[in-house]
Design an enzyme around this catalytic site. Structure first.
Site, PDB file in Angstrom:
ATOM      1  N   HIS A   1      -9.290   0.892   5.097  1.00 34.87           N
ATOM      2  CA  HIS A   1      -8.161   1.605   5.850  1.00 34.87           C
ATOM      3  C   HIS A   1      -8.203   1.986   7.519  1.00 34.87           C
ATOM      4  CE1 HIS A   1      -3.295   2.641   6.688  1.00 34.87           C
ATOM      5  NE2 HIS A   1      -3.555   1.404   6.275  1.00 34.87           N
TER       6      HIS A   1
ATOM      7  N   GLU B   1      -6.953   4.555   8.446  1.00 38.60           N
ATOM      8  CA  GLU B   1      -6.034   6.018   7.601  1.00 38.60           C
ATOM      9  C   GLU B   1      -7.382   6.384   7.443  1.00 38.60           C
ATOM     10  OE1 GLU B   1      -2.837   5.495   5.394  1.00 38.60           O
ATOM     11  OE2 GLU B   1      -1.260   4.983   7.628  1.00 38.60           O
TER      12      GLU B   1
ATOM     13  N   LYS C   1      -0.250   4.264  -1.131  1.00 34.70           N
ATOM     14  CA  LYS C   1      -1.029   5.797   0.284  1.00 34.70           C
ATOM     15  C   LYS C   1       0.168   6.860  -0.657  1.00 34.70           C
ATOM     16  CE  LYS C   1       0.278   3.113   5.046  1.00 34.70           C
ATOM     17  NZ  LYS C   1       0.056   3.196   6.446  1.00 34.70           N
TER      18      LYS C   1
ATOM     19  N   SER D   1       4.072  -2.040  10.385  1.00 38.89           N
ATOM     20  CA  SER D   1       5.036  -1.743  10.158  1.00 38.89           C
ATOM     21  C   SER D   1       6.110  -3.604  10.311  1.00 38.89           C
ATOM     22  CB  SER D   1       5.538  -1.400  11.576  1.00 38.89           C
ATOM     23  OG  SER D   1       5.111  -0.061  12.035  1.00 38.89           O
TER      24      SER D   1
ATOM     25  N   ASN E   1       0.723  -1.127  -0.104  1.00 37.22           N
ATOM     26  CA  ASN E   1      -0.086   0.070   0.023  1.00 37.22           C
ATOM     27  C   ASN E   1       0.978   1.329  -0.071  1.00 37.22           C
ATOM     28  OD1 ASN E   1      -1.613   2.003   0.654  1.00 37.22           O
ATOM     29  ND2 ASN E   1      -2.494   0.999   2.266  1.00 37.22           N
TER      30      ASN E   1
HETATM   31  P1  13P Z   1       3.256   0.493   7.966  1.00 38.47           P
HETATM   32  O1  13P Z   1       3.718  -1.092   7.322  1.00 38.47           O
HETATM   33  O2  13P Z   1       4.165   1.776   7.201  1.00 38.47           O
HETATM   34  O3  13P Z   1       3.472   0.185   8.595  1.00 38.47           O
HETATM   35  O4  13P Z   1       2.108   0.717   7.312  1.00 38.47           O
HETATM   36  C1  13P Z   1       1.006  -1.007   7.588  1.00 38.47           C
HETATM   37  C2  13P Z   1      -0.286   0.057   6.463  1.00 38.47           C
HETATM   38  O5  13P Z   1      -1.435   0.685   6.953  1.00 38.47           O
HETATM   39  C3  13P Z   1      -0.656  -0.850   5.693  1.00 38.47           C
HETATM   40  O6  13P Z   1      -1.537  -0.480   4.821  1.00 38.47           O
END
Ligand code: 13P
Length: 256
Positions: free
Chosen positions: A99, A101, A11, A217, A9
């Site tokens: 998600h 977010e 983002k 992470s 992802n």
């Molecule tokens: P990180 O791997 O940067 O923690 O993000 C995970 C994530 O939100 C994948 O959708």
């Protein structure tokens, strides 16, 4: 047989001139890798790059492209929105829904996410449905309840046939972008719990066959331990998906 999946992802990262070479770098590394062939690999860039990436991904076994979100309506006067059918028309096979977010910054509710899931399935695309608790909820020992509510309010109206087409992703909010990965024991415990909910609602074969990814992470150092858990079927990767070598190493961490 559960599918083994690693999705990246991206983002809201990378301009077009940064994104295209990164996609080629990932593809080149995957071309050379026999080990990565059987893993389903999904690149989920910003919407704008999906069509290009779809063209780039063509011909490489099990490499797909997805969208990070979609509108909860099919079409119409929704300025700024992108529909599931539009994503399909430019080559997306998967759509990330719910998600954390989207839930926190854009206040998406379980009811809206239910509509997005329905629309995604109607287009013949696969939802990657995200669930996970905040730090506060885990500390209050409410993490199981939170996840149960998210799943039951957005997914448990689906027929068995529809539900089987979904992929789930457990992403504890406290682990996303923080460097604080869930331990493999925490991930396994929650994934196992999710499977038990699915078994209760649908059946054991359905719960045994659905792919549940871990996200938060996850990187090339901890992926092998997480993916070795019996109920973890791969990862939804954020930061580490933006570095070709690391992302491919994570794909190589799927047990063969
Ligand atoms: P990180 O791997 O940067 O923690 O993000 C995970 C994530 O939100 C994948 O959708």
């Amino acid at each position: 047989m559960r599918k083994k999946i690693v999705a990246g992802n991206w983002k809201m990262n990378k301009t077009y001139s940064e994104a295209v070479p990164l996609m080629y770098e990932i593809k080149d590394l995957l071309w050379k890798s026999k080990k990565a062939e059987s893993v389903i690999k999904i690149i989920v860039p910003p919407y704008l790059y999906i069509h290009d990436f779809y063209e780039t991904a063509k011909g490489l076994k099990n490499l797909f492209v997805g969208g990070q979100n979609c509108a909860y309506e099919e079409s119409g006067a929704y300025t700024g929105e992108v529909s599931a059918s539009m994503l399909k028309s430019v080559g997306a096979n998967y759509i990330i829904i719910g998600h954390s977010e989207r839930r926190s910054f854009f206040k998406e509710t379980n009811a809206e996410l239910k509509k997005k899931t329905d629309i995604t399935l109607k287009q013949g695309l696969t939802p990657i449905f995200c669930i996970g608790e905040t730090k506060e909820k885990r500390e209050a020992n409410e993490h199981f309840n939170v996840v149960e509510t998210q799943i039951s309010e957005s997914l448990f109206h689906l027929s068995t046939e529809e539900f089987q087409k979904c992929v789930l992703a457990y992403e504890p909010v406290w682990a996303i972008g923080t460097g604080l990965t869930a331990t493999s024991a925490q991930a396994q415990e929650m994934h196992h719990y999710i499977r038990s909910l699915i078994e209760k609602k649908y059946s054991k074969p359905v719960s045994d066959n659905i792919s549940i990814l871990y996200g938060g992470s996850c990187n090339e150092k901890n992926a092998a331990e997480l993916f070795a858990c019996p109920d973890v079927d791969g990862g939804l990767i954020g930061g580490a998906a933006l570095k070709a070598k690391e992302f491919v190493e994570i794909i190589h961490s799927i047990p063969q």
